[in-house]
Write a protein that holds these residues in place. Structure first.
Motif, PDB file in Angstrom:
ATOM      1  N   LEU A 259       0.837  -1.206   0.000  1.00  0.00           N
ATOM      2  CA  LEU A 259       0.000   0.000   0.000  1.00  0.00           C
ATOM      3  C   LEU A 259       0.872   1.255   0.000  1.00  0.00           C
ATOM      4  O   LEU A 259       0.660   2.179  -0.787  1.00  0.00           O
ATOM      5  CB  LEU A 259      -0.897  -0.037   1.237  1.00  0.00           C
ATOM      6  N   LYS A 266       3.274   6.444  -6.923  1.00  0.00           N
ATOM      7  CA  LYS A 266       2.433   7.535  -7.429  1.00  0.00           C
ATOM      8  C   LYS A 266       3.082   8.878  -7.121  1.00  0.00           C
ATOM      9  O   LYS A 266       3.077   9.793  -7.944  1.00  0.00           O
ATOM     10  CB  LYS A 266       1.056   7.472  -6.786  1.00  0.00           C
ATOM     11  N   TYR A 333       1.785  15.870   4.282  1.00  0.00           N
ATOM     12  CA  TYR A 333       0.669  15.149   4.918  1.00  0.00           C
ATOM     13  C   TYR A 333       1.159  14.236   6.032  1.00  0.00           C
ATOM     14  O   TYR A 333       0.527  13.246   6.358  1.00  0.00           O
ATOM     15  CB  TYR A 333      -0.130  14.358   3.873  1.00  0.00           C
ATOM     16  N   PHE A 336      -1.293  13.710   8.851  1.00  0.00           N
ATOM     17  CA  PHE A 336      -2.321  12.732   8.490  1.00  0.00           C
ATOM     18  C   PHE A 336      -1.826  11.313   8.738  1.00  0.00           C
ATOM     19  O   PHE A 336      -2.499  10.503   9.382  1.00  0.00           O
ATOM     20  CB  PHE A 336      -2.718  12.926   7.021  1.00  0.00           C
ATOM     21  N   LYS A 341      -3.592   4.612  11.501  1.00  0.00           N
ATOM     22  CA  LYS A 341      -2.950   3.394  11.975  1.00  0.00           C
ATOM     23  C   LYS A 341      -1.840   2.988  11.019  1.00  0.00           C
ATOM     24  O   LYS A 341      -1.840   1.889  10.480  1.00  0.00           O
ATOM     25  CB  LYS A 341      -3.951   2.245  11.993  1.00  0.00           C
TER      26      LYS A 341
ATOM     27  N   PHE B  83      -3.867  16.914   6.036  1.00  0.00           N
ATOM     28  CA  PHE B  83      -4.395  15.546   6.118  1.00  0.00           C
ATOM     29  C   PHE B  83      -4.713  14.981   4.737  1.00  0.00           C
ATOM     30  O   PHE B  83      -5.192  13.869   4.613  1.00  0.00           O
ATOM     31  CB  PHE B  83      -5.646  15.511   7.007  1.00  0.00           C
ATOM     32  N   LEU B  84      -4.429  15.762   3.704  1.00  0.00           N
ATOM     33  CA  LEU B  84      -4.711  15.292   2.348  1.00  0.00           C
ATOM     34  C   LEU B  84      -3.409  14.987   1.616  1.00  0.00           C
ATOM     35  O   LEU B  84      -2.389  15.603   1.881  1.00  0.00           O
ATOM     36  CB  LEU B  84      -5.469  16.373   1.571  1.00  0.00           C
ATOM     37  N   ILE B  85      -3.460  14.047   0.701  1.00  0.00           N
ATOM     38  CA  ILE B  85      -2.284  13.723  -0.094  1.00  0.00           C
ATOM     39  C   ILE B  85      -2.510  14.290  -1.487  1.00  0.00           C
ATOM     40  O   ILE B  85      -3.305  13.773  -2.269  1.00  0.00           O
ATOM     41  CB  ILE B  85      -2.055  12.203  -0.141  1.00  0.00           C
ATOM     42  N   GLU B  92      -8.633   7.673  -5.093  1.00  0.00           N
ATOM     43  CA  GLU B  92      -7.447   6.975  -4.600  1.00  0.00           C
ATOM     44  C   GLU B  92      -7.212   7.277  -3.125  1.00  0.00           C
ATOM     45  O   GLU B  92      -6.799   6.412  -2.353  1.00  0.00           O
ATOM     46  CB  GLU B  92      -6.218   7.397  -5.409  1.00  0.00           C
ATOM     47  N   TYR B  93      -7.474   8.524  -2.763  1.00  0.00           N
ATOM     48  CA  TYR B  93      -7.299   8.913  -1.363  1.00  0.00           C
ATOM     49  C   TYR B  93      -8.267   8.152  -0.460  1.00  0.00           C
ATOM     50  O   TYR B  93      -7.885   7.616   0.574  1.00  0.00           O
ATOM     51  CB  TYR B  93      -7.493  10.426  -1.231  1.00  0.00           C
ATOM     52  N   PHE B  96      -7.093   4.659  -0.143  1.00  0.00           N
ATOM     53  CA  PHE B  96      -5.896   4.595   0.699  1.00  0.00           C
ATOM     54  C   PHE B  96      -6.290   4.613   2.181  1.00  0.00           C
ATOM     55  O   PHE B  96      -5.863   3.769   2.968  1.00  0.00           O
ATOM     56  CB  PHE B  96      -4.979   5.774   0.363  1.00  0.00           C
ATOM     57  N   VAL B  97      -7.138   5.595   2.545  1.00  0.00           N
ATOM     58  CA  VAL B  97      -7.598   5.667   3.936  1.00  0.00           C
ATOM     59  C   VAL B  97      -8.364   4.401   4.280  1.00  0.00           C
ATOM     60  O   VAL B  97      -8.202   3.826   5.355  1.00  0.00           O
ATOM     61  CB  VAL B  97      -8.487   6.916   4.144  1.00  0.00           C
ATOM     62  N   GLU B  99      -8.018   1.368   3.113  1.00  0.00           N
ATOM     63  CA  GLU B  99      -7.149   0.221   3.370  1.00  0.00           C
ATOM     64  C   GLU B  99      -6.503   0.310   4.740  1.00  0.00           C
ATOM     65  O   GLU B  99      -6.303  -0.698   5.409  1.00  0.00           O
ATOM     66  CB  GLU B  99      -6.090   0.117   2.279  1.00  0.00           C
ATOM     67  N   LEU B 100      -6.166   1.544   5.157  1.00  0.00           N
ATOM     68  CA  LEU B 100      -5.591   1.706   6.496  1.00  0.00           C
ATOM     69  C   LEU B 100      -6.614   1.389   7.572  1.00  0.00           C
ATOM     70  O   LEU B 100      -6.264   1.073   8.700  1.00  0.00           O
ATOM     71  CB  LEU B 100      -5.085   3.139   6.671  1.00  0.00           C
ATOM     72  N   ARG B 101      -7.890   1.499   7.215  1.00  0.00           N
ATOM     73  CA  ARG B 101      -8.937   1.242   8.196  1.00  0.00           C
ATOM     74  C   ARG B 101      -9.665  -0.071   7.913  1.00  0.00           C
ATOM     75  O   ARG B 101     -10.807  -0.265   8.341  1.00  0.00           O
ATOM     76  CB  ARG B 101      -9.933   2.410   8.216  1.00  0.00           C
ATOM     77  N   GLY B 102      -9.021  -0.926   7.151  1.00  0.00           N
ATOM     78  CA  GLY B 102      -9.559  -2.258   6.933  1.00  0.00           C
ATOM     79  C   GLY B 102     -10.784  -2.327   6.045  1.00  0.00           C
ATOM     80  O   GLY B 102     -11.650  -3.178   6.226  1.00  0.00           O
ATOM     81  N   LYS B 105     -12.017  -1.913  -1.568  1.00  0.00           N
ATOM     82  CA  LYS B 105     -12.557  -0.979  -2.550  1.00  0.00           C
ATOM     83  C   LYS B 105     -14.072  -0.993  -2.620  1.00  0.00           C
ATOM     84  O   LYS B 105     -14.716   0.050  -2.684  1.00  0.00           O
ATOM     85  CB  LYS B 105     -11.988  -1.306  -3.932  1.00  0.00           C
TER      86      LYS B 105
END
Lengths: 491, 231
Positions: A259, A266, A333, A336, A341, B83-85, B92-93, B96-97, B99-102, B105
C-alpha cells in the motif's frame, strides 16, 4: 528595495528550523563548504601541471580549450539537475505597490550570486593565474577568462528558462545528445570546434561578443520568464489537466507494505520534482560508458580503477539522491499519516523498496557493460549489493533526523527546496568511505578481494535487514514530534 | 470515551492550554469554541498525539494516547489540508484511507454512495488530483475520509470554514445524523456559534488556554454564547 528583499531572505534563511540544531553540525558544514572551495581551487591550480605531465607534447591550454565544450554542457546539466532556483515567497508582494520589475530583478540578482557560479569561478581563477604565471599572454587570458565567466552566467540564466519551458529544454536536450553522439561516432569534431573558438580569441578578441550576447540574451529571457510567472495562476497551475490513473495492481501482493509502496510510486510519478528520479536512472546507467569511452586509463586495469568512481555514482549516489529526502517527500501530509494506523515499519520498508527498486533498475540497464568486460558488471553487482544491504538502511536511519519540509504540491520556479546541509555532509561521508574502501582493496589486494569483501558486507546488511529496520522504526517513532514540528515550518 | 487529566501545553514558558480535567462520555457530540489562539487546535493535536503535552495526559478509551497507538483504530480526524495527499485523486485517497482502516474498494464504493448529495458532483470522477481541487472541495474530501471505517471518535477542526452555504447546511444535517447515533463521539470546533449550537449537545468555551464555560446545549445557549463573545 533590493536591500529590503535581502533582509527578508536573510530572515527566512536564519529563522528556519534548519538551523535549530547542534553547533557542531553547523561548524562541520562550514568546513565542508570550505573544503569544496579548496578542492576546486586546487583543481584549477594543478590542471595545467597534470596535463603537461600526461601529454608532454601538447599545449595544455589547447587541451583545456578542446574540452571546454563538454565542461560547458556538463555545467548546464549539473545546474538543471542540481541547482536550486531562488524563490521568494512573493505571493504577499503581488498586491503591494511594488513593480514586478523589482521582484524579477531581485530574483535574478540572487541567481547571479549563487554558489554554482562561484565554484567554477574559483576553479578558473586558479587556472588563469597559473596560465599567466606560465607566461601566456595576459591580455588573451583575461579575454579567455571573461568569455568563460559569461558562459557560466549564461548557463545560469538558461537553466531558469529551461526549468520553465519544456520546449526550449527539449531543443537543448536534442542538440546535446545529438552533438555528443555525432562526436563519439567521429562525424562532428566538437573538440576541434571548441579549441578553434577559444584559440581564435587570440587574434580576434572581439569574439568575446558572442559570449556577451549569449549571457545577455538568456538574462533577458530569464527576466521575462520570471515576470510571466508572477501571477497566481502561473504559480498554482490552475490549468489542471485531466489525469490518467494507473493502479499498480502488482503491489497488492505485498500487503500493507505494498500500500505504501504503491503510494510512493504515485508520489514519484505525479510530481515533477520526483519524476526526475525516473529519467535520472537512464542517464545514470550511462555514466560508466562515459568513463570507459571518454576517460580510459592506459591499461584495462587502470580503466577498471576509474570505473569504480562510475560504480559509486551508479549505485550509492542513486540511492542517496532519493533517500536523503525520506521522509520529507511526505512532509505535507505527515500529520495525516501520524493520525492513522500507519505501521511505521511497513511504511519504512516501502521506502526501502523504492530505493532498492532504483538500484535494481540501474543494474539491469547496465547489463551491457558485460560486452566491455565482465569485470565492470561484477563491480556494479558488488556495489549494488553493498548499497542495498548497507546504504539504503543507512539512508532510512538518516531520515529519522530529517525535518526539512518539501512541498510537492508547489509549482513554482523549478525545484527549490529540500537539500539540507546535514544531508550533504552525510552523503559526503557516505560516498567517500565505501568508495575508498573498495578502491584501496582493489589497488592493494586485488579485484577478487575487493568484490568479495564488498559483497559480503552488503549481504550481511541484507541478512540483518529486519533487525536494522526495527531499530530504525523505533527511532522514527521517538523523533515523531520533532519531525512534525519541522515539517510545519514553511521555509 | 475521552478523558483529560491535568493537561497543559507550554511553549517557552507561555501556557497555551491548561485543562485540569475534562471528560467526554461516549456518544456525546462535543463542541469547542473560542477566539483565535484559545487553544482549540492545540487541544485536538494533543488528543491526536501530534504534539506532546507539557504535563498531564489524554486518555482515549482508557488508552494513554502517547503511550500506545491502539486508539488510532477507532479514531479519525480532519484538522487541515495537511491531512490530504495532494498527488492522489479523491477516489485513490478514499481507497488509501480505507485500506488503512480495513475497508476494501467495494466497501468504500458503497460507503461513498451515501455522499452523492454532499459531493454535489464535484468530487468523484473528476480526473483531478486533490491538489487541483478548490479549498472547499478539498475540505469535503477530508471530512468524508474522516468518516471511513465507522470510527467511534471523530475529530473535526473547523469543519464549516471554507464551505459554501449549501454544503454547510448539508454538513450540519450529516453531523446531526452522526450525533444521533449512540456510539459516535464527536469533537468539533467552530467559529460559527449558530452552527455549533445546532449540532452539539455540549459546548466548552476556551479562552487563552483555559476552560471558561462548559454548558449543555439548550435553546438559550446561542444567546449565552453571543453575550459571552460580545466585548
Amino acid at each position: 528595495m533590493i536591500i529590503k528583499f535581502l533582509s527578508l531572505q536573510y530572515k527566512q534563511f536564519f529563522r528556519s528550523s534548519y538551523w535549530q540544531r547542534t553547533l557542531v553540525l553547523n561548524i562541520l558544514m562550514g568546513f565542508l563548504a570550505l573544503y569544496m572551495l579548496v578542492v576546486f581551487l586546487s583543481i584549477g591550480l594543478s590542471a595545467y601541471f597534470i596535463l603537461k605531465e600526461k601529454f608532454p607534447n601538447q599545449d595544455p591550454l589547447y587541451l583545456i580549450n578542446s574540452f571546454l565544450i563538454f565542461w560547458w554542457i556538463g555545467d548546464l546539466l549539473m545546474r538543471y539537475f542540481g541547482q536550486k532556483i531562488p524563490e521568494m515567497a512573493f505571493r504577499p508582494f503581488l498586491i503591494l505597490p511594488l513593480k514586478k520589475r523589482k521582484i524579477a530583478q531581485y530574483i535574478l540578482l540572487k541567481l547571479s550570486l549563487s554558489f554554482y557560479v562561484f565554484l567554477p569561478l574559483i576553479l578558473f581563477t586558479g587556472l588563469a593565474g597559473v596560465l599567466v604565471y606560465k607566461s601566456y599572454d595576459s591580455f588573451y587570458i583575461s579575454i579567455w577568462f571573461l568569455t568563460i565567466l559569461l558562459l557560466i552566467l549564461g548557463n545560469n540564466y538558461l537553466n531558469l528558462v529551461i526549468n520553465n519551458n519544456i520546449k526550449i529544454r527539449n531543443i537543448f536536450l536534442v542538440l546535446f545528445a545529438g552533438g555528443v553522439l555525432l562526436y563519439l561516432s567521429h562525424i562532428v569534431p566538437l573538440t576541434q570546434w571548441s579549441a578553434g573558438f577559444f584559440e581564435r580569441l587570440h587574434n580576434s578578441p572581439w569574439l568575446v561578443g558572442v559570449a556577451v550576447f549569449w549571457a545577455v540574451f538568456w538574462l533577458w529571457a530569464a527576466y521575462h520568464t520570471i515576470k510571466d510567472k508572477l501571477y497566481l495562476d502561473a504559480l498554482l497551475g490552475h490549468t489542471a489537466q485531466q489525469v490518467q490513473t494507473y493502479d499498480f495492481k502488482f503491489t497488492d501482493r505485498l500487503g500493507e507494505t505494498g500500500l505504501y509502496y504503491k503510494n510512493a510510486l504515485k508520489k514519484i510519478w505525479r510530481n515533477k520534482r520526483t519524476r526526475a528520479y525516473v529519467y535520472n536512472l537512464i542517464f545514470v546507467s550511462l555514466i560508466g560508458l562515459f568513463y570507459i569511452k571518454l576517460l580510459p586509463g592506459k591499461t584495462p586495469d587502470d580503466t577498471l580503477r576509474k570505473f569504480v568512481m562510475a560504480a559509486f555514482f551508479m549505485t550509492i549516489l542513486v540511492s542517496s539522491s532519493y533517500g536523503q529526502m525520506i521522509p520529507s517527500f511526505d512532509s505535507a501530509y505527515y500529520p495525516f499519516l501520524m493520525a492513522q494506523k500507519v505501521n511505521f515499519k511497513k511504511y519504512l520498508k516501502a521506502e526501502y523498496l523504492i530505493m532498492t527498486t532504483m538500484n535494481l533498475i540501474v543494474l539491469s540497464l547496465s547489463v551491457f557493460y558485460m560486452f566491455f568486460s565482465w569485470k565492470y558488471f561484477v563491480v556494479l553487482l558488488a556495489f549494488t549489493t553493498f548499497t542495498i544491504g548497507i546504504i539504503n538502511p543507512f539512508l532510512l536511519w538518516n531520515g529519522a533526523y530529517n525535518t526539512k519540509r518539501i512541498d510537492l504540491n508547489k509549482k513554482s520556479f523549478g525545484n527549490s527546496q529540500g537539500i539540507s546541509g546535514r544531508l550533504l555532509l552525510i552523503s559526503f561521508l557516505l560516498g567517500l568511505l565505501p568508495f575508498l574502501l573498495f578502491f584501496v582493496l582493489l589497488v592493494k589486494v586485488g579485484f577478487l578481494a575487493a568484490v568479495i569483501v564488498f559483497t559480503s558486507i552488503g549481504l550481511l546488511g541484507i541478512l540483518f535487514h529486519d533487525y536494522l529496520i526495527n531499530k530504525i522504526t523505533g527511532l522514527y517513532i521517538k523523533k515523531k514530534y520533532k519531525t512534525l514540528h519541522g515539517f510545519k515550518q514553511l521555509n | 470515551m475521552l478523558q483529560v487529566n491535568n493537561l497543559t501545553k507550554k511553549y517557552n514558558g507561555k501556557t497555551v492550554l491548561n485543562m485540569p480535567e475534562l471528560n467526554i462520555p461516549k456518544g456525546q457530540s462535543f463542541g469547542l469554541v473560542g477566539n483565535n489562539g484559545a487553544g482549540k487546535t492545540t487541544f485536538f493535536n494533543l488528543v491526536l498525539d501530534l504534539i506532546r503535552p507539557t504535563t498531564g495526559q489524554v486518555l482515549n478509551n482508557d488508552i494513554v494516547v502517547n503511550q500506545s497507538e491502539d486508539w488510532k483504530k477507532h479514531t479519525s480526524a480532519y484538522i487541515d489540508d495537511s491531512f490530504l495527499i495532494g498527488y492522489l485523486t479523491p477516489e485513490e485517497y478514499f481507497y488509501f484511507v480505507g485500506e488503512l482502516r480495513g475497508q476494501n474498494k467495494a466497501d468504500i464504493n458503497s460507503f461513498l454512495g451515501q455522499f452523492d448529495e454532499f459531493f454535489n458532483d464535484e468530487i468523484l470522477n473528476q480526473k483531478k488530483y486533490l491538489r487541483d481541487l478548490s479549498k472547499g472541495n478539498q475540505k469535503k474530501v477530508g471530512l468524508v475520509a474522516a468518516l471511513i471505517g465507522s470510527p467511534e471518535v471523530i475529530i473535526l477542526d473547523e469543519p464549516f470554514a471554507n464551505l459554501d452555504p449549501t454544503t454547510q447546511i448539508r454538513l450540519k444535517k450529516l453531523l446531526k445524523q452522526l450525533s444521533a447515533k449512540q456510539d459516535k463521539t464527536l469533537l468539533i470546533s467552530s467559529h460559527d456559534l449558530g452552527h455549533i449550537t445546532e449540532v452539539t449537545n455540549r459546548i466548552v468555551v476556551l479562552d487563552k488556554g483555559d476552560v471558561v464555560k462548559d454548558i449543555q446545549t439548550t435553546p438559550e445557549t446561542l444567546k449565552e454564547l453571543e453575550r459571552f463573545f460580545t466585548v
